[in-house]
Design a protein around this motif. Sequence first.
Motif, short mmCIF file in Angstrom:
data_model
loop_
_atom_site.label_atom_id
_atom_site.label_comp_id
_atom_site.label_asym_id
_atom_site.label_seq_id
_atom_site.Cartn_x
_atom_site.Cartn_y
_atom_site.Cartn_z
N GLY A 77 -0.84 -57.00 -52.49
CA GLY A 77 -1.92 -57.08 -51.51
C GLY A 77 -3.27 -57.12 -52.18
N ARG A 78 -4.31 -57.02 -51.37
CA ARG A 78 -5.68 -57.02 -51.90
C ARG A 78 -6.36 -55.72 -51.50
N LEU A 79 -7.17 -55.20 -52.42
CA LEU A 79 -7.88 -53.93 -52.22
C LEU A 79 -9.38 -54.18 -52.33
N GLU A 110 -10.20 -50.18 -49.10
CA GLU A 110 -9.69 -50.80 -47.89
C GLU A 110 -8.74 -51.96 -48.18
N GLY A 111 -7.72 -52.12 -47.34
CA GLY A 111 -6.96 -53.36 -47.35
C GLY A 111 -7.86 -54.48 -46.85
N VAL A 112 -7.63 -55.69 -47.31
CA VAL A 112 -8.46 -56.84 -46.98
C VAL A 112 -7.83 -57.62 -45.82
N ASP A 113 -8.63 -57.89 -44.78
CA ASP A 113 -8.14 -58.62 -43.61
C ASP A 113 -6.87 -57.97 -43.08
N GLU A 114 -5.77 -58.73 -43.00
CA GLU A 114 -4.52 -58.16 -42.50
C GLU A 114 -3.56 -57.77 -43.62
N ASP A 115 -4.04 -57.78 -44.86
CA ASP A 115 -3.19 -57.42 -46.00
C ASP A 115 -2.71 -55.97 -45.90
N ILE A 116 -1.50 -55.76 -46.39
CA ILE A 116 -1.03 -54.40 -46.69
C ILE A 116 -1.29 -54.17 -48.17
N ALA A 117 -2.23 -53.30 -48.48
CA ALA A 117 -2.51 -52.96 -49.88
C ALA A 117 -1.45 -51.98 -50.38
N HIS A 118 -0.93 -52.25 -51.56
CA HIS A 118 0.08 -51.39 -52.19
C HIS A 118 -0.48 -50.98 -53.55
N THR A 119 -0.81 -49.70 -53.68
CA THR A 119 -1.54 -49.23 -54.87
C THR A 119 -0.92 -47.96 -55.45
N LEU A 120 -1.24 -47.75 -56.71
CA LEU A 120 -1.01 -46.47 -57.38
C LEU A 120 -2.37 -45.88 -57.70
N GLN A 121 -2.63 -44.67 -57.24
CA GLN A 121 -3.90 -44.04 -57.61
C GLN A 121 -3.65 -42.72 -58.34
N LEU A 122 -4.15 -42.66 -59.57
CA LEU A 122 -4.04 -41.49 -60.42
C LEU A 122 -5.34 -40.71 -60.39
N TRP A 123 -5.25 -39.39 -60.18
CA TRP A 123 -6.41 -38.51 -60.29
C TRP A 123 -6.40 -37.87 -61.68
N LEU A 124 -7.47 -38.10 -62.40
CA LEU A 124 -7.61 -37.66 -63.79
C LEU A 124 -8.75 -36.65 -63.86
N ASN A 125 -8.45 -35.45 -64.31
CA ASN A 125 -9.44 -34.37 -64.31
C ASN A 125 -10.59 -34.64 -65.28
N LEU A 126 -11.71 -34.00 -65.01
CA LEU A 126 -12.85 -33.96 -65.93
C LEU A 126 -13.01 -32.54 -66.45
#
Length: 292
Positions: A77-79, A110-126
């Motif tokens: 998808g698109r993000l 956000e997903g773009v238009d009618e796309d289903i965005a499929h993502t991996l999001q990693l939280w990395l500490n500071l």
Amino acid sequence: MSVSSSTDIFQRDVKDHWYVNYEEVDFPAIQKGWVLPPGRWYDFDPFILMAEDWFKRGTFSDHPHRGFQTITYVIDGRLEHIDNAGGRDILEPGDVQYMNAGWAARHAEEGVDEDIAHTLQLWLNLPKTLKQTETSYQNVYAEEAQSVSIEGGRIKVFSGETAGVKGPLKSIVPITLAEISLSEGAEYVHTLPENHNAFVYALSGDVELSNSRVSLKKHGVATLTFDKEGNEKNNSELKIKSNSRRTRLLVYSGAPINEEVVPYGPFVMNTMEEIKQAYRDFRDGKFGPPAI
């Protein structure tokens, strides 16, 4: 290019491994799974969590962050990224976005238009000394990450240095991120700084990891042993063998911070009082206008 292992450097083994469990969530979100589940940040240090999400527009609209970084990999998808400093861009499959939330990020994903965005999001500490740094974003498009031919496949380097190339992602703390693609029967030895905590996520295929030959298939996660007293400049090795004609892995690593961690809502700080202050600052408008 092929890489042979050496017995005089630290050999990575699998410390723990599991498969992601997925659940349906309320629309406009669709499905979520925890690659690195919340609550194990001391085991995962410097990583806090990693989520795999399928979602449509409206799921991750305007929201704040403080005290950590994110690395978002687009699987499909698109993000669309929007931030309240005027940033706006669209990422496509294979692209990566790095964000240093620092002292006050406010953005939307956000997903773009009618796309289903499929993502991996990693939280990395500071670390505590960098939690008040300026907010910044960096998009790394798939074609910008150098891709190196290896025997039976390719490795794409987004961050850190391996396979003779350096990735373009500029994190303010030492991290590595590589995407490894292998055909059936291919073997590869991946190098990582010996003092980095690291994990592997299988996007597709079937592999054996380390001398223990631990099997990992699609949606599988493996954390790796590392040398806690090691040196950032010294390499360690992870042996990988593909048992599938289309194996694709992401390998992440980072230097542990070894500090108290208090994640709460959209903030990651060192104390609960700092969390409360972040909420007060957001309510008082110190994070700036909405990201729209």
